[in-house]
Design an enzyme around this catalytic site. Structure first.
Site, PDB file in Angstrom:
ATOM      1  NE  ARG A  91      -7.983  -8.540   0.605  1.00 52.47           N
ATOM      2  CZ  ARG A  91      -7.720  -7.668  -0.359  1.00 52.47           C
ATOM      3  NH1 ARG A  91      -6.822  -6.706  -0.142  1.00 52.47           N
ATOM      4  NH2 ARG A  91      -8.346  -7.733  -1.521  1.00 52.47           N
ATOM      5  CE  LYS A  99      -4.460  -1.716   1.413  1.00 54.38           C
ATOM      6  NZ  LYS A  99      -5.574  -1.676   2.369  1.00 54.38           N
TER       7      LYS A  99
END
Length: 268
Positions: free
Chosen positions: A248, A214
Site C-alpha cells: 500500500r 512512514k
C-alpha cells in the site's frame, strides 16, 4: 482471490495498492485530494501509473489524529467512489473501522474493507462483510512488548483476529492480513517487521504491507516525509522478495517499476 471484478494471484504475485486519502490531515498527503474532482484526477493518474487497487481513506490514522464521525467519513468517501465507478473499473478498497461507513461504501460500490482495528471495533462489521461476501484486510493494531519477539506477537495476535473473523462467518479465502507497521511499534520493531516479513505466516493468508513514507523510514534516514521515496522502495523490494501480496503506497509509478524488476530478478 477475487476483489471486485479482478482475480489476484495470491500468494504468488505482489500487487500495488494506491493510497487515496480524501482527508485534510493525513500525515503525507492531507488536503491534496480533499475535493471529489482532485480525488478523481489522482485516481486516474494512479491507474495510468499501474495501480492494481485504489484504497480510499476518509479519516487520518496518523499519531494524534482527530477522530471523524461516520457521517463525515461517508460524505467524504461515497461521492468519490461514485465518480470512480462512473469512470473506471478498478477494484476499490475503503479504509474504515466503522460499520456505518462500511455499509455506505459497499452500497456505493466498494469491493473491499481495510480495517485497521482488525475487526475489533464492532461485531456489525463482520456481519456486513459476511452478508456482502466482501474481502477484508485485518490489520495488527496493538502496542507490542519490547521484551518479547515482535514477529511472534504479531502472528499470534493476527491468528486470534482471523479466528474471530472465521467464527463470525467470514471465509478465510476473503481475508488479507497486515502486520500494522507504524501502529503500536517502535522504530526498531518496524525495521524488524519489514526486514523479516517473509517470516510472518498467518495460516498462509496473503499479506499486505503499508510502509510508504512512514516515520520509521524518516527516522532511519533522517529525512522529512516528502523525501522518503528511496526508503519506501527499499522496503517494497524486500516485501516482494518476502512474498508480500499487496503493498500500500503513495508513489505508484516508482513502486510498480520496483515490483516488476524485483519479480523479474526472482523469476516470477
Amino acid at each position: 482471490m477475487r476483489i471486485g471484478n479482478r482475480n489476484f494471484n495470491v500468494p504468488g504475485r505482489t500487487y500495488v495498492m494506491g493510497i487515496l486519502n480524501v482527508t485534510p490531515d493525513s500525515f503525507s498527503d492531507g488536503g491534496k485530494y480533499y475535493t471529489c474532482e482532485d480525488a478523481l484526477k489522482r485516481c486516474e493518474s494512479m491507474i495510468a501509473e499501474g495501480a492494481d487497487i485504489i484504497d480510499i481513506g476518509g479519516e487520518s490514522s496518523r499519531p494524534g489524529y482527530t477522530p471523524v464521525g461516520f457521517e463525515e467519513q461517508i460524505e467524504r468517501i461515497v461521492p468519490v467512489i461514485e465518480k470512480i465507478r462512473e469512470n473506471f473499473d478498478i477494484p476499490i478498497s475503503v479504509d474504515t473501522t466503522l460499520p456505518e461507513v462500511a455499509r455506505a461504501v459497499i452500497d456505493a460500490g466498494a469491493d473491499m474493507i481495510n480495517d485497521i482495528s482488525g475487526l475489533s471495533e464492532s461485531s456489525e462489521m463482520a456481519a456486513l462483510l459476511v452478508a456482502g461476501k466482501i474481502p477484508v484486510v485485518i490489520m495488527h493494531n496493538k502496542k507490542c512488548s519490547q521484551n518479547e519477539p515482535i514477529l511472534a506477537q504479531i502472528v499470534n495476535d493476527l491468528k486470534l483476529s482471523v479466528d474471530k473473523a472465521v467464527d463470525a462467518g467470514i471465509d478465510k479465502s476473503q481475508i488479507i492480513v497486515d502486520p500494522g507497521i507504524g501502529f503500536g511499534k517502535s522504530v526498531a520493531q518496524n525495521i524488524e517487521i519489514a526486514g523479516k516479513i517473509s517470516q510472518i505466516d498467518v495460516y498462509g493468508l496473503p499479506l499486505l504491507l503499508g510502509a510508504s513514507r512512514k516515520s520509521f523510514i524518516g527516522e532511519t534516514l533522517n529525512l522529512p516525509v516528502d523525501e522518503r521515496l528511496e526508503g519506501t522502495l527499499a522496503v517494497s523490494t524486500v516485501a516482494v522478495m518476502g512474498g508480500v501480496s499487496f503493498i500500500r503506497v503513495h508513489d505508484i509509478r516508482e513502486n510498480v517499476r520496483t515490483v516488476k524488476m524485483t519479480e523479474a530478478l526472482l523469476g516470477r
